[in-house]
Design an enzyme around this catalytic site. Sequence first.
Site, PDB file in Angstrom:
ATOM      1  N   GLU A 121     -50.318   9.522  26.707  1.00 35.73           N
ATOM      2  CA  GLU A 121     -50.815   8.147  26.713  1.00 35.73           C
ATOM      3  C   GLU A 121     -49.766   7.276  27.392  1.00 35.73           C
ATOM      4  OE1 GLU A 121     -52.347   4.598  23.696  1.00 35.73           O
ATOM      5  OE2 GLU A 121     -51.304   6.351  22.896  1.00 35.73           O
ATOM      6  N   ARG A 348     -44.947  20.893  17.013  1.00 38.14           N
ATOM      7  CA  ARG A 348     -44.221  19.719  17.492  1.00 38.14           C
ATOM      8  C   ARG A 348     -42.732  19.974  17.308  1.00 38.14           C
ATOM      9  NH1 ARG A 348     -45.978  16.412  14.009  1.00 38.14           N
ATOM     10  NH2 ARG A 348     -44.078  16.098  12.805  1.00 38.14           N
ATOM     11  N   LYS A 358     -42.266   5.271  19.182  1.00 39.76           N
ATOM     12  CA  LYS A 358     -42.205   4.322  20.295  1.00 39.76           C
ATOM     13  C   LYS A 358     -41.814   2.935  19.806  1.00 39.76           C
ATOM     14  CE  LYS A 358     -45.612   6.877  23.002  1.00 39.76           C
ATOM     15  NZ  LYS A 358     -46.994   6.926  23.505  1.00 39.76           N
TER      16      LYS A 358
END
Length: 624
Positions: A121, A348, A358
Amino acid sequence: MGALDIETLVPAIVAADFKTLEPHLLTLEKHLTLRTYIAGYDLSDADKKVWSALRNNKVAIGLIRKGQFASVTRWFNHIEQAHPEVKEEAVPKPNKNKGGANYNIPLPNAENGVVTRFPPEPSGYMHIGHTKAALLNDYFANEAFDGKMILRFDDTNPSKEKQEYQDSIVEDTKNLGVKIDRITHTSDYFKEIYEHAQKLIKSGNAYADDTEPEIQKEDRMNRRASKCRDRPAEESLAMLEEMKNGTELGRKHCIRARIQFDSSNGAMRDPIIYRFPNWADKAPAPHHRTGWEWNIYPTYDFACPIVDSLEGVTHALRTTEYADRNEQYHWFLNALDIRRVNLWEFSRINFIRTFLSKRKLSKVVDSGKVSGWDDPRMPTVRGILRRGLTTAALREFMVKQGPSRNIVNMDWHALWATNKRILDPVVPRFTAIEKQDAILATLTGGPEAPYYEDRPRHQKNPDVGKKSVRFSSKVWLEQADVLTLAPEEEFTLMQWGNAIVKGLDKASAPIKELQLQLHLEGDFKKTEKKITWLSENPDLLEVELWDFDYLITKDSLDPEDNLDDFLNPKTESMSLALCDPTVKELKAGEFLQLERKGYFRVDKAAGEGPEGRAVLFKVPAGGK
């Protein structure tokens, strides 16, 4: 250079790994510098054998693709393009499903081809957590199989996305050495995705819902059906049109898939597939690619399987956190009756004393805790590469993690140790003396006039080249080294010979003067101390040596932790040093080792840093 020993070189290349391959490529590089073919003026058996050996070594292919050995890359590409028959004759590339795999990573249903995709994204800069997905997709598409890889931007949330982030991800992905066959966007398919939503509604597999968000959340949690679940398809289609037009009535609705409201799998409880952007405290803004064309956007879970199918993706690699949503992914493909896609899971990856949120990363940038997204303390791709991590080390490390399904906090030491192993055989060695309180010692028995000798830049690798070393009767030593010496002690001046301490007064600090007796006939094997030095020289280069620490003091932040409570108060240090004049030949991005100080990456070359200084960043060595 004469003929190559092909019978020795070929099996050596086939069996080589990261550690042992480089000398063979260096040999080949030197041989091919002024040659088009290995032997003679046309394709020979030697060309065929070496080309095939390189093609079947995934490490070699990675290095060749990155152009690390320019002549080998030129020759390899020429053989492939001018003599396509060689590729047909070569032994097939080892398939990781068919045994003989270096990493033993299975990929099911790959016999009919492999197309992977990396779907970030564009809502932030790419970080270490994203690299595993990018590199694994690249590995399967371009190394394990002769496939293709798509870089697709999941741009379905305009409230968070920017062109700046998209551009940075493209650049970072390429800097990782990832081969991208094409770049696409979910927004390229907004029309098709909308039509698939209409199709779901018409078939009774989706409906428009105007339930209040909090009630909708409670219904899903308690496995209760929505009051709108049995809404007629015609009515839901009309509401979808209202949503598309952004009307007041439409803004009260979302579209939900009609799957199983009481499922034990929360992802199957009638998930939302279309919604209005959640602007929160932000003013509405246009999508960075489609502008104001669309008022509503598909969710990732709905758009992803559709676009995977449309783009010809054969294998969608997803982290294990999506495991509960795999059932939903396949439901959409079946309900829409579109081409099926294989799902493959991997864990992950997290690192100790590192946060990847973020929001938190933006906070340390905005607050000035770091200089920007490429700060060497940041876990962003551009930050870790600037710190001195090589793409070869990152690729090896991440691909080796591939089979693991366990989410763990990795220690950075393992990654940096891999990096050191790659740097050590090829990085030139130089000397630096800490400038603060450095001592100019006088050598009795030293040369009457300064002279120069050519010395290897790397004692074990002559291909790294040579450097000019100055010898004189006065040498710079570091204060810390001199403080360890005692009168009449014999020690070794590295790469020169022994010396004996003749005049040393430790009564005052810092020490200002030192007299030494050069004793070249002394045995360096018998001395306890080996000390770096630099001859007095007006051409000595002044450099900045930077070192960095973790941004946080806790191994892993919990969701409720306040970032400010765990920020490390001191995360960087800098010292000025005098360095070999030949260091000025190094360019930004190149590596060097400073004897007894470690590995460094040139962040700013000589003449580019403050007051013309070179700026060197210390590369962690991986030791505990």
